[in-house]
Design an enzyme around this catalytic site. Sequence first.
Site, mmCIF file in Angstrom:
data_model
loop_
_atom_site.group_PDB
_atom_site.id
_atom_site.type_symbol
_atom_site.label_atom_id
_atom_site.label_comp_id
_atom_site.label_asym_id
_atom_site.label_seq_id
_atom_site.Cartn_x
_atom_site.Cartn_y
_atom_site.Cartn_z
ATOM 1 N N ARG A 1 0.835 -1.216 0.000
ATOM 2 C CA ARG A 1 0.000 0.000 0.000
ATOM 3 C C ARG A 1 0.866 1.262 0.000
ATOM 4 N NH1 ARG A 1 -2.162 -3.414 -1.106
ATOM 5 N NH2 ARG A 1 -4.009 -4.466 -0.321
ATOM 6 N N GLU B 1 -5.568 3.995 6.121
ATOM 7 C CA GLU B 1 -5.259 3.877 4.695
ATOM 8 C C GLU B 1 -5.783 5.067 3.876
ATOM 9 O OE1 GLU B 1 -5.832 -0.186 2.965
ATOM 10 O OE2 GLU B 1 -6.863 0.904 1.377
ATOM 11 N N SER C 1 -10.971 -0.942 3.401
ATOM 12 C CA SER C 1 -10.238 -1.165 4.660
ATOM 13 C C SER C 1 -9.754 0.178 5.192
ATOM 14 C CB SER C 1 -9.040 -2.074 4.417
ATOM 15 O OG SER C 1 -9.496 -3.310 3.938
HETATM 16 C C1 LIG Z 1 -15.895 -0.610 -0.873
HETATM 17 C C2 LIG Z 1 -14.423 -0.324 -1.072
HETATM 18 C C3 LIG Z 1 -13.544 -1.378 -1.250
HETATM 19 C C4 LIG Z 1 -12.170 -1.129 -1.442
HETATM 20 N N1 LIG Z 1 -11.323 -2.188 -1.616
HETATM 21 C C5 LIG Z 1 -9.997 -1.963 -1.799
HETATM 22 C C6 LIG Z 1 -9.095 -3.058 -1.995
HETATM 23 O O1 LIG Z 1 -9.499 -4.229 -2.033
HETATM 24 N N2 LIG Z 1 -7.779 -2.786 -2.143
HETATM 25 C C7 LIG Z 1 -7.297 -1.514 -2.143
HETATM 26 O O2 LIG Z 1 -6.072 -1.335 -2.298
HETATM 27 N N3 LIG Z 1 -8.118 -0.447 -1.974
HETATM 28 C C8 LIG Z 1 -9.451 -0.645 -1.803
HETATM 29 N N4 LIG Z 1 -10.301 0.415 -1.615
HETATM 30 C C9 LIG Z 1 -9.763 1.785 -1.558
HETATM 31 C C10 LIG Z 1 -9.854 2.543 -2.910
HETATM 32 O O3 LIG Z 1 -10.835 2.006 -3.743
HETATM 33 C C11 LIG Z 1 -8.524 2.523 -3.663
HETATM 34 O O4 LIG Z 1 -7.520 3.112 -2.889
HETATM 35 C C12 LIG Z 1 -8.632 3.289 -4.998
HETATM 36 O O5 LIG Z 1 -7.460 3.105 -5.759
HETATM 37 C C13 LIG Z 1 -8.870 4.770 -4.803
HETATM 38 O O6 LIG Z 1 -9.163 5.287 -6.078
HETATM 39 P P1 LIG Z 1 -10.014 6.575 -6.309
HETATM 40 O O7 LIG Z 1 -9.981 6.817 -7.788
HETATM 41 O O8 LIG Z 1 -11.343 6.474 -5.693
HETATM 42 O O9 LIG Z 1 -9.090 7.651 -5.573
HETATM 43 P P2 LIG Z 1 -9.533 8.946 -4.743
HETATM 44 O O10 LIG Z 1 -10.223 8.503 -3.498
HETATM 45 O O11 LIG Z 1 -10.256 9.906 -5.610
HETATM 46 O O12 LIG Z 1 -8.107 9.544 -4.370
HETATM 47 C C14 LIG Z 1 -7.261 8.913 -3.455
HETATM 48 C C15 LIG Z 1 -5.975 9.724 -3.304
HETATM 49 O O13 LIG Z 1 -5.244 9.727 -4.511
HETATM 50 C C16 LIG Z 1 -5.124 11.046 -5.035
HETATM 51 N N5 LIG Z 1 -5.325 10.931 -6.485
HETATM 52 C C17 LIG Z 1 -6.429 10.430 -7.108
HETATM 53 N N6 LIG Z 1 -6.219 10.418 -8.427
HETATM 54 C C18 LIG Z 1 -4.980 10.924 -8.649
HETATM 55 C C19 LIG Z 1 -4.194 11.172 -9.814
HETATM 56 N N7 LIG Z 1 -4.644 10.879 -11.048
HETATM 57 N N8 LIG Z 1 -2.954 11.698 -9.644
HETATM 58 C C20 LIG Z 1 -2.486 11.991 -8.403
HETATM 59 N N9 LIG Z 1 -3.183 11.786 -7.281
HETATM 60 C C21 LIG Z 1 -4.419 11.260 -7.408
HETATM 61 C C22 LIG Z 1 -6.198 11.867 -4.352
HETATM 62 O O14 LIG Z 1 -5.843 13.229 -4.278
HETATM 63 C C23 LIG Z 1 -6.225 11.208 -2.986
HETATM 64 O O15 LIG Z 1 -5.160 11.686 -2.222
HETATM 65 C C24 LIG Z 1 -11.686 0.208 -1.431
HETATM 66 C C25 LIG Z 1 -12.591 1.267 -1.242
HETATM 67 C C26 LIG Z 1 -13.943 0.997 -1.074
HETATM 68 C C27 LIG Z 1 -14.895 2.139 -0.879
#
Ligand SMILES: Cc1cc2nc3c(=O)[nH]c(=O)nc-3n(C[C@H](O)[C@H](O)[C@H](O)COP(=O)(O)OP(=O)(O)OC[C@H]3O[C@@H](n4cnc5c(N)ncnc54)[C@H](O)[C@@H]3O)c2cc1C
Length: 361
Positions: A180, A352, A258
């Site tokens: 992570r 996380e 998580s």
């Molecule tokens: C139901 C659920 C299940 C999940 N299961 C998992 C899992 O199994 N494994 C896991 O690892 N994670 C999991 N996650 C967490 C999450 O889905 C991941 O971390 C995902 O990659 C976040 O993506 P996002 O596009 O929603 O990012 P966001 O929430 O929009 O952004 C997250 C961070 O990244 C930054 N960011 C976003 N896009 C960019 C970009 N293009 N360039 C630079 N910075 C950026 C944002 O500023 C923020 O700081 C889960 C979340 C939920 C709600």
Amino acid sequence: MPELLRDHTSFRIGGPAGRWVEATSEQQILDTVRSCDADGEPLLILSGGSNLLVSDEGFAGTVLKIATRGVRAEGSFCEFDADAVADGPLGGGPAACGGYTLTVAAGESWDDFVAHTVAQELVGVEALSGIPGLVGSTPIQNVGAYGQEVSQTIWNVRTFDRRDGAVRTFANADCGFGYRHSRFKAEPGRYVVLEVTFQLTQGTLSAPIRFGELARTLGIEGGGRAPLAQVRETVLALRRGKGMVADPTDHDTWSAGSFFTNPILDAAAAAALPDDAPRYPQPDGRVKSSAAWLIERAGFAKGFGDERAALSTKHTLALTNRGTATAADIVALARTVRDGVRQCFGVTLVPEPVFVGVSLD
Ligand SMILES: Cc1cc2nc3c(=O)[nH]c(=O)nc-3n(C[C@H](O)[C@H](O)[C@H](O)COP(=O)(O)OP(=O)(O)OC[C@H]3O[C@@H](n4cnc5c(N)ncnc54)[C@H](O)[C@@H]3O)c2cc1C
């Protein structure tokens, strides 16, 4: 009317954006970031909002919603070598064969991309089915689940480096990937991910299944393979059972997945845990334990909390909004859990999600 961040986060929490820009082209991303940086304007990059806890006051600056689309196939098909996928792009496989690369815009949906690879019989991300969010966020925390991590298939990450004001591409080995973790997470806000290139091998069977629960559910030995589509469907079913697939009708999924990472402990701290605590030795001599196990054993059962903020009823590790939670409610619950675990086991769990305008300290 200002754009409300609660309409764009999986917690469904977050106040108004000072300014809202939705970028459908890379040029729009670059122009917005450059002008914010030149003006000293605070900037929040928003993708799927599934790893963000945003305060109810919102964000007093520009929120840049990444909405670029596109998948480019490059390179050529190579002879199938699924072991190479498990080893990662630098593990010898894809370097030995040309590989097949897909360059994906940051704003593409992650799960749509996974579905596309499975339909195209491309191996390497099938166990990452059902993770919410967009492709550009996946390298940031090296998204992982069910024995796979994106670092195993990422070939390179194209970014805009805000410090140097230049577009920079990082090869896998330069991304600083860990559990992570990545160089992009280590320097928050410095890099805007524009595109991610994955190297996948061609085949109908999955990469070797390393995750016990998934192998058992598939009815195969650990390290065995199963048809790609079956692995995807099985992972989706397992995830749904744990409230880990976003579902607007299910409060157990109004979360960031998580909430705490699994702690990686030095040998002394690991030895101090109860005998039956999970212990997974790491290559560097440290030991990974299970945050969910520690939370449960510290006395926090599934559903712990109140009518606003509670642990998921399906998964101890997910803090959830039951419908009316504020960011402060989630933070208060997180503190209670973190402090309870620390009191019982001397282990401080690390959150996380990314916090915006709120803090656990
Ligand atoms: C139901 C659920 C299940 C999940 N299961 C998992 C899992 O199994 N494994 C896991 O690892 N994670 C999991 N996650 C967490 C999450 O889905 C991941 O971390 C995902 O990659 C976040 O993506 P996002 O596009 O929603 O990012 P966001 O929430 O929009 O952004 C997250 C961070 O990244 C930054 N960011 C976003 N896009 C960019 C970009 N293009 N360039 C630079 N910075 C950026 C944002 O500023 C923020 O700081 C889960 C979340 C939920 C709600």
